[in-house]
Design a protein around this motif. Structure first.
Motif, mmCIF file in Angstrom:
data_model
loop_
_atom_site.group_PDB
_atom_site.id
_atom_site.type_symbol
_atom_site.label_atom_id
_atom_site.label_comp_id
_atom_site.label_asym_id
_atom_site.label_seq_id
_atom_site.Cartn_x
_atom_site.Cartn_y
_atom_site.Cartn_z
ATOM 1 N N UNK A 87 0.613 9.960 -18.853
ATOM 2 C CA UNK A 87 -0.219 8.885 -19.397
ATOM 3 C C UNK A 87 -1.250 9.428 -20.397
ATOM 4 N N UNK A 98 7.278 18.076 -18.980
ATOM 5 C CA UNK A 98 7.209 18.661 -17.644
ATOM 6 C C UNK A 98 8.011 19.944 -17.565
ATOM 7 N N UNK A 153 -6.866 16.853 -9.777
ATOM 8 C CA UNK A 153 -6.248 17.965 -9.060
ATOM 9 C C UNK A 153 -5.183 17.413 -8.138
ATOM 10 N N UNK A 192 14.428 12.437 -8.360
ATOM 11 C CA UNK A 192 13.384 13.089 -9.139
ATOM 12 C C UNK A 192 13.993 13.857 -10.299
ATOM 13 N N UNK A 193 15.298 13.761 -10.450
ATOM 14 C CA UNK A 193 15.939 14.394 -11.603
ATOM 15 C C UNK A 193 16.314 13.322 -12.617
ATOM 16 N N UNK A 194 15.576 13.284 -13.722
ATOM 17 C CA UNK A 194 15.756 12.218 -14.716
ATOM 18 C C UNK A 194 17.161 12.168 -15.287
ATOM 19 N N UNK A 197 11.283 19.355 -12.897
ATOM 20 C CA UNK A 197 10.874 17.971 -12.691
ATOM 21 C C UNK A 197 9.770 17.824 -11.666
ATOM 22 N N UNK A 211 -11.511 11.635 -9.248
ATOM 23 C CA UNK A 211 -11.269 12.772 -8.361
ATOM 24 C C UNK A 211 -11.185 12.364 -6.893
ATOM 25 N N UNK A 264 4.847 10.596 -19.166
ATOM 26 C CA UNK A 264 4.639 10.653 -17.713
ATOM 27 C C UNK A 264 3.207 10.962 -17.327
ATOM 28 N N UNK A 281 -8.170 2.192 -18.046
ATOM 29 C CA UNK A 281 -7.855 3.623 -18.042
ATOM 30 C C UNK A 281 -8.825 4.379 -17.121
ATOM 31 N N UNK A 328 -7.807 16.441 -15.827
ATOM 32 C CA UNK A 328 -6.860 15.682 -15.017
ATOM 33 C C UNK A 328 -7.111 15.927 -13.533
ATOM 34 N N UNK A 332 -1.790 9.715 -11.383
ATOM 35 C CA UNK A 332 -1.839 10.749 -12.416
ATOM 36 C C UNK A 332 -3.065 10.572 -13.313
ATOM 37 N N UNK A 333 -3.316 9.327 -13.748
ATOM 38 C CA UNK A 333 -4.406 9.105 -14.691
ATOM 39 C C UNK A 333 -5.592 8.372 -14.061
ATOM 40 N N UNK A 393 -2.966 4.446 -10.714
ATOM 41 C CA UNK A 393 -2.012 5.496 -11.062
ATOM 42 C C UNK A 393 -2.553 6.837 -10.578
ATOM 43 N N UNK A 446 3.951 18.737 -14.335
ATOM 44 C CA UNK A 446 3.562 19.457 -15.537
ATOM 45 C C UNK A 446 3.422 20.937 -15.260
#
Lengths: 128, 165
Positions: A96, A14, A37, B147-149, A18, B7, A94, B64, A35, B43-44, B41, A21
């Motif tokens: 995936x 990332x 949007x 949000x800060x690892x 943070x 989407x 992160x 997936x 990916x 993200x994916x 998820x 991406x």
């Protein structure tokens, strides 16, 4: 003993703020083009955006907890070409794109440590 | 079809959560999967399906997002199912602490952080660290949010080595 943060860092992760991406990074361009949007909502509708972001955070938190529950468990991977393998789940990055696993039982032997590309995976199962 | 699912966005996915769904995915003969949808998820677009077995057991399937073609609701979930799904994720949510114990825990965590020169403030029932990290009740390492690892890791480590007294 401190347990490590279960996020796998790969080159070009990332961006340093943070926020997720960097859409300009070569890794993102090569792997994440399809990916999702960030938002289908226009910027003008801030209330809608806020609702969407809240939904996103709820869903993501659940997913991350699910990954945590999966750590160190036996996981069955169902992959393309009817490949079925078993491994001990370690971590996911992160975005995936890869899973890190141990003791991957492949048809030709056991691989001690491995990365599985998520695009090759159809589904995975484990028991709680 | 695959496009539509990944989407469709969080607000659409939310409408399937906690319901019994059938997912069509992949190319093999086992292309249909059923289960209670725990989450998607963002993200994916991967789905997490849960099927309950005998008492206390559950099997989880992650499909997936990139292979999902179609998702269909077969059955709505009632409140009991919602609670049951929630409980899967938070197995050891120790909300059984009484307010006094919670206050004590909060104070000891706050003192411990201050002792380690970490700027920490009380904000209602939560502790706020340097404005970027929140610790909510019952103030365990896994109750930290940020949000800060790097900060998250450091504070969690610190709370983990906190002497119990």
């Amino acid at each position: 003993m401190a347990t490590p943060v279960p996020v796998l860092r790969l080159p070009k992760g990332p961006d340093p703020n943070s926020r997720g991406f960097d859409p300009k990074s070569p890794r993102y361009i090569s792997l994440c083009r399809t990916s999702i949007s960030s938002s289908a909502v226009s910027d003008a509708d801030s209330e809608e955006l806020q609702r969407e972001q809240h939904a996103r955070s709820v869903l993501r938190e659940r997913f991350l907890r699910c990954l945590l529950a999966m750590a160190n468990k036996k996981v069955h991977f169902h992959m393309f070409e009817k490949v079925k393998v078993e491994a001990t789940f370690g971590a996911s990055d992160i975005d995936v794109l890869n899973f890190q696993v141990s003791d991957l039982h492949t048809p030709i032997g056991v691989q001690k440590e491995a990365l599985i590309r998520c695009q090759d995976v159809i589904s995975l199962t484990f028991d709680l | 079809m695959q496009r539509t699912w990944s989407l469709s966005g969080p607000l659409d996915w939310m409408r399937y959560i906690n319901k019994y769904v059938e997912v069509k995915a992949g190319t093999s003969e086992e292309r249909e999967h059923c289960g209670w949808l725990l989450t998607v998820d963002p993200v994916s677009a991967s789905l997490v399906l849960v099927n309950f077995g005998e008492v206390g057991r559950a099997s989880v399937r992650v499909v997936m997002g990139h292979v999902v073609e179609k998702v269909e609701v077969l059955q709505e979930g009632d409140q009991e199912m919602v609670d049951r799904l929630q409980a899967i994720l938070i197995q050891t949510q120790s909300s059984d602490l009484d307010p006094e114990q919670l206050q004590l825990r909060k104070d000891t965590v706050q003192l411990w952080l201050q002792k380690n020169l970490i700027p920490v403030e009380e904000e209602g029932a939560e502790l706020k660290v340097a404005g970027v990290l929140t610790i909510s009740a019952p103030y365990r390492p896994e109750d930290c949010r940020s949000c800060n690892q790097i900060i998250l890791d450091r504070i969690q480590r610190l709370i983990r080595i906190k002497p119990e007294y």
